[in-house]
Design an enzyme around this catalytic site. Structure first.
Site, short mmCIF file in Angstrom:
data_model
loop_
_atom_site.label_atom_id
_atom_site.label_comp_id
_atom_site.label_asym_id
_atom_site.label_seq_id
_atom_site.Cartn_x
_atom_site.Cartn_y
_atom_site.Cartn_z
N GLY A 22 31.97 -34.12 41.73
CA GLY A 22 32.16 -33.20 42.64
C GLY A 22 31.83 -33.70 44.67
O GLY A 22 31.12 -34.80 43.63
N GLY A 24 29.22 -33.64 47.80
CA GLY A 24 28.12 -32.95 48.74
C GLY A 24 28.29 -34.37 49.76
O GLY A 24 28.75 -35.32 50.25
N ALA A 27 25.91 -36.95 48.23
CA ALA A 27 26.25 -37.27 46.68
C ALA A 27 27.58 -37.07 46.73
O ALA A 27 28.37 -36.79 46.72
CB ALA A 27 25.76 -36.78 46.06
N VAL A 29 28.90 -36.92 42.56
CA VAL A 29 28.96 -36.39 40.97
C VAL A 29 30.03 -36.63 39.46
O VAL A 29 30.65 -36.47 40.49
CB VAL A 29 28.37 -35.18 41.27
N LYS A 44 24.67 -37.26 39.32
CA LYS A 44 24.60 -37.57 41.06
C LYS A 44 24.37 -38.92 41.03
O LYS A 44 23.11 -39.32 41.08
CB LYS A 44 24.21 -36.67 40.90
N ASP A 138 18.31 -24.55 49.01
CA ASP A 138 19.75 -24.11 49.65
C ASP A 138 20.83 -23.91 49.22
O ASP A 138 21.76 -24.55 48.23
CB ASP A 138 20.27 -26.44 49.79
#
Ligand SMILES: Nc1ncnc2c1ncn2[C@@H]1O[C@H](COP(=O)(O)OP(=O)(O)OP(=O)(O)O)[C@@H](O)[C@H]1O
Length: 728
Positions: A22, A24, A27, A29, A44, A138
């Site tokens: 993942g 964002g 970051a 992950v 992360k 968030d």
């Protein structure tokens, strides 16, 4: 409070990072193995250079997250700094986020039973956080994580914050932001999470958040001005009344009228929610492992970036505006927002196209429209995740001193990183929607895709606008443009006194350079920077020749003629020297000639000085004029090229007919075929040439300024000498 839990070490060597699962805004992950326990964890890696938050603050928040202990909240095992990043070690949620699932297999959202279960668990997490004085800030599908046992956990440690903090800074994404966050001085409380929760419910139901098709600025305005979004009683027939009611309760603009998490949990929608084992597990029953899904999504992002995300002039100008005004840093001025957002257009095509692209991606991939190549070249240059982070940052944060070198390389960057994304050979998307992979993936294998992805991430972070493949380039260009402009102004100030006399006789170039702004430097159709806009900068003669105003751009009759005379092949890079585009604006030719003028000789005679200065001036004026006309010409050429090719090819049956959205008035949105990509490449070439010309012109102007100052200095010296002689 998890006191019995084993301690995790803060030695990065104890963690073996495996695949990326993942990413964002700040970051990436990874799935990782914690070697001492031989246990799978998630790590992360928060890139501190991409955060607005300092390390201490991050650490404090990570520590506070360690104290959190709830089955529906992802807890941090530990966190520690590694070079310019912060590593946060967490339990690995092996089915990833709800957003991943939506993107990979549920474009139109989940079934109501799954939504009910997911939301109920999320609401429990919110209740817990609010009860302990935290606001999550968030809440969105990307932060709701799932695992194979159907556990549902709310993630994103960084944004959990103290409920007592009342501020106007709320680093949430626009679509999920509660209206009170946009009203200066209002402050906010945990009810802001309830609004985001309601938006998340819509996201899970429709596959996207409301307003998500609009630019962030517009979203903010719509959040303030429009009626709250919700489930439509007619359109969303498949959903129950109680679901619709629950969403409506969350999305009340007046925060005091929104229910608390605790109260909302008592709503009938949640009372009747099924256990996740029954409704959530089936969502990922047939899907491949998380890391393969993530890889597929990255490929999709990269492909979209490569073929379609060339921004229109307006989108980019808007984005630039946001960037300059600091809206992306959530520095709100509602009146200003309103004024700006009212300038934006409603463009439903954006969403439609995005949806189409998502649906079509795997078709293209399967059909081989997207070339698959191994990523060897890039992989060699990056040896570890740490290096990777550093190199990504390095690639983006280019210092001014490095910019010219960077600009020289930009053509290569564009070609190798944007237009020819390298895809791993060994991924095959099979019929049932799974991805087969020849060998186990590693972090290193992902690098080529990551690089492209990082650009998109960065552009998201800084521009709040569409993903821009050229974000880095345009940024450097803009800085460079402004630097030159400032330099020029400084030069002017210095020479102001001495220049006075000369300026009276010759037209002055003391205004701002007619350089493209950041937007226009990267865009074929962006406005040209000049005191009165591009059209105003044309002289009367040009205005008389104006045959069409297309958006902000003027097409001149002489340009049309010229364009007609240019065969398509003549715009290719190799033949560029012979092209009229080059011929008419070759500054370097003139530079050679000007060098033949011995400066010393010229300065001896002030009359000669003035003649050479006015000659220079005239030449520069011509060049300015030509560059402006050429920009129009290039626009026109692109339009002609595109429409001619499109019509020709669709008649020959080579290309599918291109829809309205593929018009090139500054935007090349829907480019799906190889042919279109070639056209895009041509356009890029033209764009690069235009930038080169502008650079040449700027350099020349600077030289001229220096020359002018030298002339003036010498002239003054002569005069002083004369005066002294007279006195004697
Ligand atoms: N523990 C985990 N297990 C599996 N996947 C995870 C885990 N934590 C995060 N992810 C995945 O990584 C993605 C990015 O994580 P996260 O949202 O924390 O990054 P970020 O950069 O802080 O995000 P933002 O863009 O909101 O700032 C998530 O959306 C999720 O898909």
């Amino acid at each position: 409070m998890g006191g019995s839990e084993q301690r995790y070490s803060t030695n990065p060597g104890d963690y073996k990072l495996l695949e990326e699962v993942g990413y964002g805004g700040t970051a990436t992950v990874y799935r990782a193995i914690y070697l001492p326990f031989n246990q799978v964890v998630a790590v992360k890696c928060v890139d501190l250079d991409r955060c607005n938050i300092n390390l201490d603050e991050l650490r404090r928040e990570a520590q506070s997250m360690r104290l959190i202990d709830h089955p529906n909240v992802v807890r941090a095992h530990c966190s520690f700094a590694v070079e310019r990043s912060l590593w946060v070690v967490m339990p690995f949620m092996d089915q990833g986020s709800c957003l991943h699932l939506i993107k990979i297999a549920y474009n139109h959202g989940f079934q109501e039973d799954a939504i009910g279960s997911i939301l109920k668990q999320t609401l429990k997490a919110l209740h817990y956080l609010h009860h302990h004085g935290h606001i999550h800030r968030d809440v969105k599908a990307a932060n709701i994580l799932l695992d194979t046992n159907a556990a549902v956990k709310l993630a994103h440690f960084r944004l959990a914050a103290d409920t007592h903090r009342s501020t106007n800074t709320f680093p949430g994404p626009p679509s999920w932001m509660a209206p009170e966050l946009l009203q200066p001085g209002n402050g906010y409380n945990s009810k802001a999470d309830i609004w985001s929760f309601g938006i998340t419910a819509l996201e899970l139901a429709h596959g996207h958040a409301p307003f998500s098709k609009y630019p962030p600025m517009k979203v903010l305005l719509m959040t303030i001005q429009n009626a709250p979004p919700g489930l439509d009683y007619d359109r969303d027939k498949k959903f129950s009344k109680s679901f619709k009611e629950m969403v409506a309760m969350c999305l009340v603009k007046d925060q005091t009228k929104r229910p608390s998490a605790e109260k909302l949990l008592k709503h009938s929608f949640f009372k009747h929610a099924k256990p996740p084992e029954l409704s959530v597990k089936k969502l990922f029953a047939d899907l491949p492992p998380l890391w393969n899904r993530v890889k597929a999504l990255q490929l999709k992002d990269a492909a979209q970036l490569a073929v379609k995300k060339m921004p229109s002039a307006e989108e980019e100008a808007i984005s630039q505006n946001e960037y300059q005004r600091g809206v992306s840093a959530w520095n709100f001025d509602v009146d200003d927002l309103k004024a700006q957002a009212s300038l934006l257009r409603d463009d439903d095509d954006i969403a439609v196209m995005r949806e189409e692209d998502e649906n079509n991606f795997f078709t293209y991939y399967k059909a081989g429209a997207i070339d698959s190549q191994s990523g060897t070249r890039k992989l060699n240059s990056v040896k570890s995740p740490q290096n990777k982070i550093t190199s990504q940052v390095g690639a983006i944060d280019i210092k001014q001193s490095e910019q010219s070198e960077y600009l020289n390389k930009k053509e290569k960057i564009i070609e190798s990183e944007i237009w020819e994304p390298e895809f791993p050979k060994n991924i095959v998307w099979t019929r049932n929607g799974s991805i087969k992979e020849a060998s186990t993936s590693t972090v290193q294998k992902d690098i080529s895709v990551n690089k492209i992805k990082t650009q998109s991430v960065k552009s998201r972070q800084t521009q709040s606008g569409p993903l821009l493949p050229g974000a880095v380039i345009s940024h450097s260009l803009s800085e460079r443009g402004w630097t030159l402009e400032r330099l020029e102004n400084e030069n002017q100030l210095l020479g102001e006194k001495n220049n006075h006399e000369l300026r009276q006789r010759a037209p002055s170039f003391s205004g701002p350079l007619m350089l493209p702004t950041r937007a226009s430097a990267n865009s074929l159709s962006a406005p040209i920077k000049s005191s009165g806009g591009f059209r105003d900068s044309l002289d009367d003669k040009s205005k008389a020749n104006l045959v069409q105003i297309k958006g902000r751009f003027s097409v001149m009759s002489e340009n049309l003629d010229l364009v007609k005379d240019i065969p398509v092949s003549s715009v290719s890079r190799r033949s560029s020297q012979g092209s009229p585009l080059w011929k008419s604006a070759s500054v370097s030719d003139w530079m050679l000639n000007s060098k033949q003028l011995p400066i010393g000789q010229a300065t001896k005679d002030s009359a000669t000085n003035n003649i050479s200065a006015s000659l220079l001036m005239t030449h520069l004026q011509n060049l300015f004029q030509q560059t402006s006309i050429q920009q129009d010409l290039i626009m026109n050429l692109i339009n002609n090229l595109h429409s001619a090719e499109t019509i020709g090819d669709s008649q020959n049956g080579k290309l599918p007919p291109i829809t309205r959205s593929s018009e090139i008035n500054g935007t090349l949105d829907s480019a799906a075929s190889e042919r279109e990509r070639l056209l895009l490449l041509k356009i890029l070439e033209l764009q690069t040439r235009m930038i080169t010309l502008t650079n040449e012109l700027t350099a020349e102007k600077l030289k001229y300024m220096q020359l002018q100052q030298q002339l003036t200095a010498l002239h003054n010296q002569e005069q002083n000498k004369d005066n002294r002689e007279e006195v004697v």
